[in-house]
Design an enzyme around this catalytic site. Sequence first.
Site, PDB file in Angstrom:
ATOM      1  CE  LYS A 143      -4.524   0.891   0.412  1.00 38.11           C
ATOM      2  NZ  LYS A 143      -5.626  -0.005   0.043  1.00 38.11           N
TER       3      LYS A 143
HETATM    4  P1  NAD Z   1     -13.761   7.578  -2.559  1.00 33.76           P
HETATM    5  O1  NAD Z   1     -12.773   8.664  -2.375  1.00 33.76           O
HETATM    6  O2  NAD Z   1     -14.314   7.310  -3.925  1.00 33.76           O
HETATM    7  O3  NAD Z   1     -15.028   7.848  -1.595  1.00 33.76           O
HETATM    8  C1  NAD Z   1     -14.936   8.113  -0.245  1.00 33.76           C
HETATM    9  C2  NAD Z   1     -16.311   8.593   0.244  1.00 33.76           C
HETATM   10  O4  NAD Z   1     -16.284   8.759   1.658  1.00 33.76           O
HETATM   11  C3  NAD Z   1     -16.740   9.940  -0.341  1.00 33.76           C
HETATM   12  O5  NAD Z   1     -18.126   9.902  -0.633  1.00 33.76           O
HETATM   13  C4  NAD Z   1     -16.473  10.911   0.812  1.00 33.76           C
HETATM   14  O6  NAD Z   1     -17.291  12.080   0.745  1.00 33.76           O
HETATM   15  C5  NAD Z   1     -16.846  10.018   1.975  1.00 33.76           C
HETATM   16  N1  NAD Z   1     -16.343  10.485   3.269  1.00 33.76           N
HETATM   17  C6  NAD Z   1     -15.110  10.929   3.592  1.00 33.76           C
HETATM   18  N2  NAD Z   1     -15.072  11.278   4.880  1.00 33.76           N
HETATM   19  C7  NAD Z   1     -16.311  11.039   5.385  1.00 33.76           C
HETATM   20  C8  NAD Z   1     -16.925  11.208   6.653  1.00 33.76           C
HETATM   21  N3  NAD Z   1     -16.233  11.689   7.673  1.00 33.76           N
HETATM   22  N4  NAD Z   1     -18.230  10.851   6.803  1.00 33.76           N
HETATM   23  C9  NAD Z   1     -18.934  10.363   5.771  1.00 33.76           C
HETATM   24  N5  NAD Z   1     -18.411  10.179   4.542  1.00 33.76           N
HETATM   25  C10 NAD Z   1     -17.122  10.528   4.348  1.00 33.76           C
HETATM   26  O7  NAD Z   1     -13.087   6.264  -1.934  1.00 33.76           O
HETATM   27  P2  NAD Z   1     -13.467   4.748  -2.221  1.00 33.76           P
HETATM   28  O8  NAD Z   1     -12.594   4.235  -3.301  1.00 33.76           O
HETATM   29  O9  NAD Z   1     -14.946   4.596  -2.330  1.00 33.76           O
HETATM   30  O10 NAD Z   1     -12.937   4.063  -0.866  1.00 33.76           O
HETATM   31  C11 NAD Z   1     -13.699   4.051   0.327  1.00 33.76           C
HETATM   32  C12 NAD Z   1     -13.122   3.033   1.278  1.00 33.76           C
HETATM   33  O11 NAD Z   1     -13.131   1.746   0.655  1.00 33.76           O
HETATM   34  C13 NAD Z   1     -11.670   3.273   1.709  1.00 33.76           C
HETATM   35  O12 NAD Z   1     -11.521   2.807   3.027  1.00 33.76           O
HETATM   36  C14 NAD Z   1     -10.884   2.378   0.765  1.00 33.76           C
HETATM   37  O13 NAD Z   1      -9.630   2.007   1.302  1.00 33.76           O
HETATM   38  C15 NAD Z   1     -11.821   1.205   0.684  1.00 33.76           C
HETATM   39  N6  NAD Z   1     -11.621   0.359  -0.495  1.00 33.76           N
HETATM   40  C16 NAD Z   1     -11.710   0.865  -1.748  1.00 33.76           C
HETATM   41  C17 NAD Z   1     -11.560   0.014  -2.823  1.00 33.76           C
HETATM   42  C18 NAD Z   1     -11.743   0.494  -4.241  1.00 33.76           C
HETATM   43  O14 NAD Z   1     -11.747  -0.345  -5.149  1.00 33.76           O
HETATM   44  N7  NAD Z   1     -11.941   1.774  -4.486  1.00 33.76           N
HETATM   45  C19 NAD Z   1     -11.251  -1.339  -2.624  1.00 33.76           C
HETATM   46  C20 NAD Z   1     -11.165  -1.824  -1.319  1.00 33.76           C
HETATM   47  C21 NAD Z   1     -11.354  -0.959  -0.262  1.00 33.76           C
END
Ligand code: NAD
Length: 419
Positions: free
Chosen positions: A100
């Site tokens: 990561k």
């Molecule tokens: P992203 O940046 O697309 O979305 C994040 C979302 O969280 C946004 O809507 C943002 O406004 C919201 N957010 C941020 N702070 C917040 C708060 N305090 N309260 C409420 N909402 C809040 O990110 P993503 O790719 O959707 O990733 C989200 C999570 O999933 C992360 O933990 C990431 O590590 C995990 N993840 C992502 C993937 C992937 O394929 N994108 C895969 C595995 C895990």
Amino acid sequence: MLEATNLFFNKAADHLELSDRLRTILLTPKRVVRVEIITESDGGELLHHIGFRVQHNEARGPMKGGLRYHPSMDEDHAAGLASLMTWKTAVVNIPYGGAKGGINCDPSKLSAAELNRITTRFVGLVKDIIGPTIDIPAPDVNTNAEVMGWIMDEYSRFNGFNPGVVTGKPVDLFGSLGREEATGRGVMYALEECLKRRGKGLSDVSVAVQGFGNVGSHASRLIAEQGGRIVAVSDISGGIANEQGLDIPQLVEWVSEHGVVEGFPGGEAIDGAAVLTYKADVLIPAALEEAINDANVDDVQAGIIVEAANGPTTPAAHDILHRRGVTVIPDILANAGGVTVSYFEWSQNIQQFRWELERVVRELELVMRRAYGDVADLAEREGLDLRTAAFVLAIKRVARAAASRHTISHHLPPALLRD
Ligand code: NAD
């Protein structure tokens, strides 16, 4: 983050009666890289950022994990998330290790051109330790297909045509069909498998979702398509609720137009934090770490929590939820759909061959349902919560592979050798 991951690991290691030496070997990252990124802003000012890449373990294959652009990104964060990737790729049994990284920055204050320069410089600094057979980055918070395209381009300048160096690329640039929605789709399958074991289906449950980015929005859409009622959603701007069920396609359209859920006319505005404790059968945290913690765990009403985000539940909150009989589908299982389709993308890149969307979806479904079954069966058999069972399964797979490589299998305790 690192401390929480290590605590969860150690609970499973206790169950397997692992020696301190083996724990150290399995927890220590193979390589930790910190780089200084100096660029110029659009206005000609000097910009200075620190980038990280932690390569945790490669016993089962090339290391794999996202790149996060966030003001909270540091070595501890990267190390905790890298370790999670090692266990995640092992739980779904794909041939990867874990890594990561990211850049400590606030992308909301940077233009696309500035982000491009920062990313390109970062690739120049880490190009010798990444690659299709070494370490393959992917999108995470605040990085997307466009950023992956920049990485592929810069890496290929040094190494020739190499689309397999990153996954989550644009479909027009050797990305896989179905990658963008893969994590959300995997979340849906994990929840469906969990409900199936209780004689229920997605159309029987109400769901609250924290975070409406890539993972949260696709999970919401796909669950709603199967008849699930999404009753509350939040993002950085606040929350929105509707007990009858929010119209998710309309909400997706609203967010693509306005950037945030705030102001959506199809529901009542609520505090963002209230979504975590909203009355719903299922809670899906899909934002950042430690969303469910000491301060709010007693107010969580859902009976099932699906960890779409990485590390959304603190170890103390997890213990309380477990004692209360709440089922937590852990991150290393629930959100593994993304890395699984990343694996499919990498396989397609290496073979110079594109899969149809139907094949991607079919194979993802197979992987996710099988992984859920493996973890839930082990949990039942050995009287463990799902997180500890997932770690036990992953540690067995990683430790056996590592031991076979180093011809040290005779150092493994009997519990690790039993299936
Ligand atoms: P992203 O940046 O697309 O979305 C994040 C979302 O969280 C946004 O809507 C943002 O406004 C919201 N957010 C941020 N702070 C917040 C708060 N305090 N309260 C409420 N909402 C809040 O990110 P993503 O790719 O959707 O990733 C989200 C999570 O999933 C992360 O933990 C990431 O590590 C995990 N993840 C992502 C993937 C992937 O394929 N994108 C895969 C595995 C895990």
